[in-house]
Design an enzyme around this catalytic site. Structure first.
Site, PDB file in Angstrom:
ATOM      1  N   GLU A  25      46.560  35.068  40.065  1.00  0.00           N
ATOM      2  CA  GLU A  25      45.558  35.173  39.096  1.00  0.00           C
ATOM      3  C   GLU A  25      45.501  33.828  39.053  1.00  0.00           C
ATOM      4  O   GLU A  25      44.175  33.070  38.439  1.00  0.00           O
ATOM      5  CB  GLU A  25      46.775  35.332  37.779  1.00  0.00           C
ATOM      6  CG  GLU A  25      46.549  37.119  37.093  1.00  0.00           C
ATOM      7  CD  GLU A  25      45.630  37.694  36.975  1.00  0.00           C
ATOM      8  OE1 GLU A  25      45.068  37.273  36.620  1.00  0.00           O
ATOM      9  OE2 GLU A  25      45.493  38.229  37.490  1.00  0.00           O
ATOM     10  N   HIS A  28      42.320  33.055  40.875  1.00  0.00           N
ATOM     11  CA  HIS A  28      41.551  33.291  39.823  1.00  0.00           C
ATOM     12  C   HIS A  28      40.073  31.664  39.334  1.00  0.00           C
ATOM     13  O   HIS A  28      39.622  30.829  38.819  1.00  0.00           O
ATOM     14  CB  HIS A  28      41.280  34.091  38.868  1.00  0.00           C
ATOM     15  CG  HIS A  28      41.112  35.767  39.747  1.00  0.00           C
ATOM     16  ND1 HIS A  28      40.324  35.711  40.448  1.00  0.00           N
ATOM     17  CD2 HIS A  28      42.151  36.452  39.765  1.00  0.00           C
ATOM     18  CE1 HIS A  28      40.939  37.205  40.930  1.00  0.00           C
ATOM     19  NE2 HIS A  28      41.307  37.783  40.242  1.00  0.00           N
TER      20      HIS A  28
END
Length: 222
Positions: A25, A28
């Site tokens: 995550e 990103h």
């Protein structure tokens, strides 16, 4: 699985799962910031602190249940917020933002694979088979094996060309505008399609050969 063995499995999988999901995550968010969208940073999600990314059901409950019932390990974290319209070139840059997550899992997969191979002094596939058969007492080797497995699963799962998975975003970025609009309309149904694939064991049939091929490639490299 008896309670003692289940607790031992949790002790082995906890670190690799948290790392795999958190770095995925965060990757990103960092790439989105590089291409012009600082939404994740403003919301405090540009962090490697697992507490910023944990989603109680997807990061804790679902991995525990899949581990307990012996299926492939599956889970997710709170998605890092990305506003694609804020990217300098939204459609083109979407590819790099989406690819950052699976790329981070590939990197972690390679690192865990190197640790496992060096811990047991053998090639990757024999080492994985030995650990999974319960023939290895070395804690680090077991953790490394878990790291290889979870990052392999997350990488290949997220590369499926199904929005809102990363592979779907990559496909939208690569397709011509009209075709990408069609794929965008699929996104609201993507989760339901994924659940159907899991429930019918179709997902295992898709990922199984991909995993085997990837393991063979890595086995020749490590």
């Amino acid at each position: 699985m008896d309670t003692g063995n289940w607790i031992a499995q949790i002790a082995v999988y906890a670190i690799p799962v948290l790392l795999a999901i958190t770095v995925h995550e965060a990757a990103h968010g960092y790439v989105a910031k590089y291409f012009g969208d600082n939404t994740a940073e403003r919301e405090g999600r540009l962090s490697l602190n697992p507490l910023r990314h944990i989603e109680p059901i997807g990061t804790v409950l679902v991995p525990l249940l899949t581990l307990y019932f012996g299926n492939f390990l599956f889970g997710w974290a709170k998605p890092v917020p990305v506003v694609f319209e804020k990217l300098r070139h939204p459609k083109a840059d979407m590819l790099w933002v989406a690819a950052a997550g699976p790329a981070s899992n590939l990197l972690m997969l390679l690192i865990w694979g190197i640790v496992l191979v060096n811990s047991l002094g053998m090639n990757l596939i024999p080492a994985l088979n030995m650990v999974r058969s319960g023939g290895v007492d070395d804690w680090l080797a077991n953790v490394a094996c878990a790291g290889v497995r979870i990052n392999m699963s997350l990488m290949l799962l997220n590369l499926l060309p199904l929005p809102p998975l990363d592979g779907g975003r990559i496909l939208i970025s690569l397709l011509p505008d009209r075709a990408s609009m069609v794929m965008t309309r699929v996104e609201p149904f993507g989760v339901f399609i994924l659940v159907a694939l899991i429930a019918t064991n179709t997902l295992s049939a898709i990922l199984g050969p991909l995993m085997l091929t990837t393991y063979k490639v890595l086995d020749s490299l490590l």
